[in-house]
Design an enzyme around this catalytic site. Structure first.
Site, PDB file in Angstrom:
ATOM      1  N   ASN A   9       0.925  -1.018  -0.057  1.00  0.00           N
ATOM      2  CA  ASN A   9      -0.092   0.219   0.124  1.00  0.00           C
ATOM      3  C   ASN A   9       0.836   1.168   0.010  1.00  0.00           C
ATOM      4  O   ASN A   9       1.314   1.638   1.254  1.00  0.00           O
ATOM      5  CB  ASN A   9      -0.914  -0.064   1.286  1.00  0.00           C
ATOM      6  CG  ASN A   9      -1.741   1.031   1.311  1.00  0.00           C
ATOM      7  OD1 ASN A   9      -1.928   1.925   0.469  1.00  0.00           O
ATOM      8  ND2 ASN A   9      -2.385   1.352   2.781  1.00  0.00           N
ATOM      9  N   TRP A  10       0.983   1.786  -1.057  1.00  0.00           N
ATOM     10  CA  TRP A  10       1.946   2.658  -1.176  1.00  0.00           C
ATOM     11  C   TRP A  10       1.504   4.375  -0.857  1.00  0.00           C
ATOM     12  O   TRP A  10       2.167   5.388  -0.759  1.00  0.00           O
ATOM     13  CB  TRP A  10       2.347   3.182  -2.875  1.00  0.00           C
ATOM     14  CG  TRP A  10       3.220   2.055  -3.249  1.00  0.00           C
ATOM     15  CD1 TRP A  10       3.725   1.106  -2.545  1.00  0.00           C
ATOM     16  CD2 TRP A  10       3.993   2.048  -4.501  1.00  0.00           C
ATOM     17  NE1 TRP A  10       4.848   0.385  -3.256  1.00  0.00           N
ATOM     18  CE2 TRP A  10       4.628   1.164  -4.533  1.00  0.00           C
ATOM     19  CE3 TRP A  10       3.976   2.861  -5.709  1.00  0.00           C
ATOM     20  CZ2 TRP A  10       5.622   0.643  -5.690  1.00  0.00           C
ATOM     21  CZ3 TRP A  10       4.643   2.544  -6.949  1.00  0.00           C
ATOM     22  CH2 TRP A  10       5.584   1.203  -6.840  1.00  0.00           C
ATOM     23  N   LYS A  11       0.126   4.262  -0.445  1.00  0.00           N
ATOM     24  CA  LYS A  11      -0.779   5.462   0.270  1.00  0.00           C
ATOM     25  C   LYS A  11      -0.487   6.744  -1.006  1.00  0.00           C
ATOM     26  O   LYS A  11      -0.278   6.556  -2.106  1.00  0.00           O
ATOM     27  CB  LYS A  11      -0.129   5.828   1.357  1.00  0.00           C
ATOM     28  CG  LYS A  11      -0.333   4.393   2.412  1.00  0.00           C
ATOM     29  CD  LYS A  11      -0.202   4.761   3.944  1.00  0.00           C
ATOM     30  CE  LYS A  11      -0.263   3.436   4.546  1.00  0.00           C
ATOM     31  NZ  LYS A  11      -0.299   3.343   5.952  1.00  0.00           N
ATOM     32  N   HIS A  95      -9.598   0.921   4.907  1.00  0.00           N
ATOM     33  CA  HIS A  95      -8.421   1.193   5.698  1.00  0.00           C
ATOM     34  C   HIS A  95      -8.654   2.098   6.685  1.00  0.00           C
ATOM     35  O   HIS A  95      -9.443   3.025   6.758  1.00  0.00           O
ATOM     36  CB  HIS A  95      -7.577   1.701   4.650  1.00  0.00           C
ATOM     37  CG  HIS A  95      -6.060   1.978   5.106  1.00  0.00           C
ATOM     38  ND1 HIS A  95      -5.734   2.959   6.116  1.00  0.00           N
ATOM     39  CD2 HIS A  95      -4.849   0.928   5.022  1.00  0.00           C
ATOM     40  CE1 HIS A  95      -4.325   2.580   6.486  1.00  0.00           C
ATOM     41  NE2 HIS A  95      -3.732   1.356   5.674  1.00  0.00           N
ATOM     42  N   GLU A  97      -7.014   4.791   7.523  1.00  0.00           N
ATOM     43  CA  GLU A  97      -6.751   6.159   7.106  1.00  0.00           C
ATOM     44  C   GLU A  97      -8.124   6.611   6.501  1.00  0.00           C
ATOM     45  O   GLU A  97      -8.569   7.669   6.577  1.00  0.00           O
ATOM     46  CB  GLU A  97      -5.615   6.292   6.182  1.00  0.00           C
ATOM     47  CG  GLU A  97      -4.496   6.125   7.074  1.00  0.00           C
ATOM     48  CD  GLU A  97      -3.187   5.704   6.480  1.00  0.00           C
ATOM     49  OE1 GLU A  97      -3.043   5.685   5.352  1.00  0.00           O
ATOM     50  OE2 GLU A  97      -2.361   5.093   7.408  1.00  0.00           O
ATOM     51  N   GLU A 180      -5.548  -5.027  10.542  1.00  0.00           N
ATOM     52  CA  GLU A 180      -4.418  -3.720  10.908  1.00  0.00           C
ATOM     53  C   GLU A 180      -4.611  -2.855  12.278  1.00  0.00           C
ATOM     54  O   GLU A 180      -5.434  -2.047  12.027  1.00  0.00           O
ATOM     55  CB  GLU A 180      -4.522  -2.872   9.702  1.00  0.00           C
ATOM     56  CG  GLU A 180      -4.185  -3.671   8.502  1.00  0.00           C
ATOM     57  CD  GLU A 180      -3.448  -2.482   7.439  1.00  0.00           C
ATOM     58  OE1 GLU A 180      -2.286  -2.666   6.912  1.00  0.00           O
ATOM     59  OE2 GLU A 180      -4.016  -1.363   7.284  1.00  0.00           O
ATOM     60  N   GLY A 186       2.062   2.462  10.555  1.00  0.00           N
ATOM     61  CA  GLY A 186       3.214   3.983  10.377  1.00  0.00           C
ATOM     62  C   GLY A 186       3.813   4.212  11.808  1.00  0.00           C
ATOM     63  O   GLY A 186       4.419   5.457  11.836  1.00  0.00           O
ATOM     64  N   SER A 227       3.440  -1.792  10.420  1.00  0.00           N
ATOM     65  CA  SER A 227       4.883  -1.658  10.639  1.00  0.00           C
ATOM     66  C   SER A 227       5.594  -3.139  10.264  1.00  0.00           C
ATOM     67  O   SER A 227       6.452  -3.347  10.881  1.00  0.00           O
ATOM     68  CB  SER A 227       5.227  -1.369  11.990  1.00  0.00           C
ATOM     69  OG  SER A 227       4.712   0.034  12.298  1.00  0.00           O
ATOM     70  N   GLY A 248       2.771  -0.960   4.186  1.00  0.00           N
ATOM     71  CA  GLY A 248       2.826   0.364   3.967  1.00  0.00           C
ATOM     72  C   GLY A 248       4.165   1.028   3.356  1.00  0.00           C
ATOM     73  O   GLY A 248       4.996   0.505   2.469  1.00  0.00           O
ATOM     74  N   GLY A 249       4.782   1.633   4.475  1.00  0.00           N
ATOM     75  CA  GLY A 249       5.995   2.290   4.555  1.00  0.00           C
ATOM     76  C   GLY A 249       7.018   1.359   3.860  1.00  0.00           C
ATOM     77  O   GLY A 249       7.929   2.016   3.003  1.00  0.00           O
TER      78      GLY A 249
HETATM   79  P1  PGA Z   1       2.624   0.556   7.552  1.00  0.00           P
HETATM   80  O1  PGA Z   1       1.230   0.820   6.981  1.00  0.00           O
HETATM   81  O2  PGA Z   1       3.214  -0.792   7.008  1.00  0.00           O
HETATM   82  O3  PGA Z   1       3.497   1.798   7.135  1.00  0.00           O
HETATM   83  O4  PGA Z   1       2.477   0.423   9.081  1.00  0.00           O
HETATM   84  C1  PGA Z   1       0.387  -0.429   6.950  1.00  0.00           C
HETATM   85  C2  PGA Z   1      -0.826   0.082   6.079  1.00  0.00           C
HETATM   86  O5  PGA Z   1      -1.307   1.232   6.627  1.00  0.00           O
HETATM   87  O6  PGA Z   1      -1.404  -0.788   5.553  1.00  0.00           O
END
Ligand code: PGA
Length: 270
Positions: A9-11, A95, A97, A180, A186, A227, A248-249
């Protein structure tokens, strides 16, 4: 045992040019890991380019969100037929977010309306995706307050039952659910692997219970996200209840992401 799935997930990161550069590097390295299913969810604008660069690999592309109406006066939205049209095979829904939970923590109350996804809108999005043969990656998870109040399992139970209400089990074949924990996204704080395994197993049981009359959901995969990085992926992916990760990151660094896919491949061999 189901095949492991690792989803990126590159956001809201990477221009089209930057996305192409990291995809080219990743595409060269990922071929050794054909036993792991991999999907990259870049920003919408980069989706066609990323897909083109991955066409000789086994890696699929997906959307990060979708609007549930097929077309119309909905400024800024992207529909399920549009995602289908650029070759998306998966799409993240629910998600934290887009549910607005980061919003609650980090942006003023009056801006919350930009997010505020509910279990009902998540359900509508799943319907729209299935109509275009796109597999939903349904995200669920608790906030730190909910965890500390002992509400983790009940919050997730409601997220699942409301988002999956009204579907037939057979329609959901191949569904992906990502557990999650909001406090782990994050933040660098990974959920302890035993606890992640417990919750992922609970998610699988809950989904199968919802569709018990039809014998459960076939091909269901439950991922852990929050994470995930190369240094903890092997430990997480070797848990029996965890079928892969939503990353994500760490997915923005192609070598780190290949290392995470490698960890899933090694877990496959266990
Ligand atoms: P993260 O994000 O790996 O940066 O914690 C995961 C996600 O939000 O899908």
């Amino acid at each position: 045992m189901v095949r492991k799935l690792v989803a990126a997930n590159w956001k809201m990161n990477k221009t089209v040019v930057e996305a192409a550069a990291i995809t080219e590097t990743f595409a060269r390295k990922v071929d050794a890991h054909r036993d792991v299913d991999v999907v990259i969810c870049p920003p919408f604008l980069a989706l066609p380019k990323v897909r083109e660069l991955l066409k000789h690999t086994h890696v699929e592309v997906g959307g990060q969100d979708v609007f549930w109406v097929a077309s119309g006066a909905f400024t800024g939205r992207i529909s399920s037929p549009m995602l289908y049209g650029v070759g998306a095979k998966f799409c993240i829904v629910g998600h934290s977010e887009t549910r607005g939970r980061f919003g609650k923590l980090e942006i003023p109350e009056d801006l919350l309306g930009h997010f505020c996804e509910t279990n009902e809108t998540v359900r509508l999005k799943i319907r729209a995706l299935l109509d275009c043969e796109i597999k939903p990656i349904l995200c669920v998870g608790e906030t730190l307050d909910e965890r500390e109040a002992g509400e983790t399992d009940s919050v997730i139970g409601v997220q699942l039952s409301e988002a999956l209400a009204g579907f037939a089990g057979a329609e959901l074949d191949g569904l992906v659910v990502a557990y999650e924990p909001v406090w782990a996204i994050g933040t660098g704080k990974t959920c302890d692997s035993a606890e992640a395994n417990r919750v992922c197993s609970m998610v699988r049981d809950e989904v199968n219970k919802l569709f018990a009359e039809e014998g459960g959901v076939h091909g269901l995969r439950v991922l852990y996200g929050g994470s995930v990085k190369a240094s903890n992926a092997k430990e997480l992916f070797s848990q029996p209840g965890i079928d892969g990760g939503l990353v994500g990151g760490a997915s923005l660094d192609p070598q780190e992401f290949v290392d995470i896919v490698t960890a899933a491949d090694m877990a496959n061999l266990q």
